[in-house]
Scaffold this active site. Structure first.
Site, short mmCIF file in Angstrom:
data_model
loop_
_atom_site.label_atom_id
_atom_site.label_comp_id
_atom_site.label_asym_id
_atom_site.label_seq_id
_atom_site.Cartn_x
_atom_site.Cartn_y
_atom_site.Cartn_z
N HIS A 1 0.81 -1.21 0.00
CA HIS A 1 0.00 0.00 0.00
C HIS A 1 0.86 1.27 0.00
CE1 HIS A 1 -3.47 -2.50 1.96
NE2 HIS A 1 -3.32 -2.74 0.67
C1 FAD Z 1 0.74 -7.58 -4.95
C2 FAD Z 1 -0.26 -6.50 -4.62
C3 FAD Z 1 -1.46 -6.83 -4.02
C4 FAD Z 1 -2.39 -5.85 -3.70
N1 FAD Z 1 -3.59 -6.22 -3.14
C5 FAD Z 1 -4.49 -5.26 -2.85
C6 FAD Z 1 -5.75 -5.62 -2.30
O1 FAD Z 1 -6.05 -6.80 -2.09
N2 FAD Z 1 -6.65 -4.64 -2.04
C7 FAD Z 1 -6.35 -3.32 -2.25
O2 FAD Z 1 -7.19 -2.47 -1.98
N3 FAD Z 1 -5.16 -2.95 -2.75
C8 FAD Z 1 -4.23 -3.88 -3.07
N4 FAD Z 1 -3.01 -3.52 -3.59
C9 FAD Z 1 -2.75 -2.07 -3.73
C10 FAD Z 1 -3.36 -1.49 -5.00
O3 FAD Z 1 -3.04 -2.31 -6.11
C11 FAD Z 1 -2.79 -0.08 -5.20
O4 FAD Z 1 -3.12 0.72 -4.08
C12 FAD Z 1 -3.37 0.59 -6.45
O5 FAD Z 1 -3.16 -0.20 -7.60
C13 FAD Z 1 -2.69 1.93 -6.63
O6 FAD Z 1 -3.13 2.48 -7.86
P1 FAD Z 1 -2.25 3.55 -8.63
O7 FAD Z 1 -3.04 3.92 -9.82
O8 FAD Z 1 -1.80 4.60 -7.70
O9 FAD Z 1 -0.93 2.76 -9.07
P2 FAD Z 1 -0.76 1.46 -9.94
O10 FAD Z 1 -1.98 0.60 -9.90
O11 FAD Z 1 0.55 0.87 -9.52
O12 FAD Z 1 -0.67 2.00 -11.44
C14 FAD Z 1 0.47 2.65 -11.92
C15 FAD Z 1 0.73 2.15 -13.32
O13 FAD Z 1 1.68 2.99 -13.97
C16 FAD Z 1 2.59 2.20 -14.65
N5 FAD Z 1 3.84 2.98 -14.80
C17 FAD Z 1 4.66 3.43 -13.83
N6 FAD Z 1 5.67 4.11 -14.36
C18 FAD Z 1 5.47 4.13 -15.70
C19 FAD Z 1 6.17 4.69 -16.79
N7 FAD Z 1 7.27 5.41 -16.61
N8 FAD Z 1 5.68 4.49 -18.04
C20 FAD Z 1 4.55 3.77 -18.26
N9 FAD Z 1 3.83 3.23 -17.25
C21 FAD Z 1 4.28 3.41 -15.99
C22 FAD Z 1 2.75 0.95 -13.81
O14 FAD Z 1 3.26 -0.12 -14.56
C23 FAD Z 1 1.32 0.73 -13.36
O15 FAD Z 1 0.60 -0.01 -14.31
C24 FAD Z 1 -2.08 -4.49 -3.95
C25 FAD Z 1 -0.87 -4.14 -4.56
C26 FAD Z 1 0.02 -5.15 -4.90
C27 FAD Z 1 1.33 -4.75 -5.58
#
Ligand code: FAD
Length: 397
Positions: free
Chosen positions: A335
């Protein structure tokens, strides 16, 4: 109050494992009341998790939001691309430079650049683009577009510690590690959309009080896994046997970490320092989480299934033993948040409209803008941030 009829699929676990039901019962035996909806009025209590699934399949943001509109003529989706830098003319964001797997490309932004690279990727991309602490950018020879000292600071994450028990028989999802069981249950899912494949493994959970805080809101969260050894770094049970896992963490940790550049090369991984347990209160609360976890495993409903608690073993008895256990086995609970926090102080990166301070035509709409870590899982709240941001982009307040 909340509903389940939005674009994001939200479901209750259709058929929790008997051992998950025993966990829920054991928590009640340990003094934690039943709660039928953690996401409702009251968070405290034990129950079954709601999941972001729809029609027995995971509902990601792409499934819930992008797939239904992917044929719109004004939408182009490119996948497998790596953004290397945001382009600026002065303080105005004008697009991104990226690699599409074959060649270097440039996308121009007619209106705005929306950054959603997550709590690790967003500060990294910003710093590579000249937005961040000026001294750190200078270390890597990056020209400063905006000196924002909060970029990459304030990393908040949940520090989880697992306990693991071996069961008297194959009472958990571990039995499906055997290929013939996996084949049968796979077939059941394909034909009937039912059975263990519909499980998210982390079926049950609880929010409760460590007894250290004010006691008004829970400061501990528990995730019960109807299996063992499913996650990297978490101990399993002996090969051929079945287990269960209980993870606990401090829901509002005080420790703060950082995300920094390793080098100015876009492909270089950043330096992530979660700085877990820097604050003594986080260690105290984590220890209470492990103690409560073992207390739950020792209640009659789960004891019917448990052969022995393997981690921690019987040698962990004193406060110091528990502290050592926490330090040895604690890990991220996935997280990471808050590395480009919203606010109005000097360390804030975005304003209340998700716009990067001091720059034009650029917003951040991901988990990095949380001012502080929310007291639960972060996926659905991040999607909520993006929903709100889309309203702001459209000009609705
Ligand atoms: C193994 C795991 C299990 C989880 N389980 C849960 C759960 O059960 N319940 C829950 O609520 N939350 C869970 N989470 C947390 C949840 O996935 C995150 O809080 C959420 O995805 C955050 O969203 P975000 O959009 O901030 O980032 P992300 O979902 O990480 O999205 C960011 C995206 O940007 C891309 N990116 C980054 N840099 C670049 C770049 N330079 N160029 C192109 N693309 C790029 C990444 O590849 C990614 O696809 C889990 C996380 C993980 C890793």
């Amino acid at each position: 109050m909340h509903g389940t009829d939005g674009p994001l699929g939200v479901s209750n676990i259709p058929d929790p494992q008997p051992v998950t039901r025993a966990f829920v019962q054991s928590c009640q035996e340990a003094g934690i009341p039943f709660n039928h909806d953690f996401n409702g009025r009251t968070q405290a209590g034990v129950g079954f998790y709601q999941t972001t699934t729809k029609d027995y399949r995971r509902c990601s943001a792409a499934v819930g939001y992008l797939r239904p509109v992917r044929d719109r003529p004004n939408l182009t989706i490119e996948v497998g691309c790596f953004v290397k830098r945001i382009a600026f003319e002065g303080t105005r964001a004008t697009g991104v430079h990226y690699f599409n797997g074959k060649e270097q490309c440039r996308a121009r932004a007619e209106s705005e650049v929306i950054v959603t690279s997550g709590a690790i990727g967003t500060p990294k991309l910003l710093m590579l683009s000249g937005i961040g602490p000026a001294a750190h950018l200078a270390e890597h020879g990056i020209d400063v577009v905006a000196n924002l000292p909060g970029v990459g600071e304030n990393l908040n994450d949940h520090f989880g510690i697992d306990i693991v028990a071996e069961l008297t028989g194959h009472h958990s999802l571990d039995k499906y590690k055997k290929w013939y069981n996996a084949a049968i249950t796979g077939l059941e899912y394909m034909v009937f959309k039912s059975g263990p494949v519909t499980s998210n493994v982390v079926e049950g959970g609880a929010f409760w009080h460590s007894g250290l805080g004010t006691g008004e809101v829970p400061d501990l969260q528990f995730h019960f896994l109807a299996g063992a050894g499913a996650e990297a770094g978490v101990p399993g049970v002996a090969p051929g046997s079945s287990g269960i896992t209980l993870n606990s963490y401090t829901v509002r940790p005080k420790s703060r970490g950082t995300v920094r550049l390793r080098s100015a090369a876009p492909g270089a991984l950043p330096v992530i320092d979660p700085n877990f347990l820097a604050e003594p209160d986080d260690l105290k609360c984590s220890v209470e989480g492990v103690k409560k976890s073992t207390e739950i495993f020792r209640q009659p409903s789960l004891q019917k299934y448990i052969k022995a608690i393997r981690f921690p073993d019987d040698s962990v008895k004193t406060q110091k033993d528990f502290e050592d256990y926490v330090r040895q086995y604690g890990r991220t609970s996935y997280h990471p948040t808050c590395t480009c926090k919203m606010g109005s102080d000097e360390m804030s990166v975005v304003d209340t409209q998700c716009r990067i301070r001091g720059l034009d035509n650029i917003r951040i709409c991901d988990s990095s803008i949380m001012p502080s870590l929310i007291g639960s899982n972060t996926n659905a709240p991040t999607i909520m941030i993006a929903e709100k941001a889309s309203d702001l982009i459209k000009g609705h307040r």
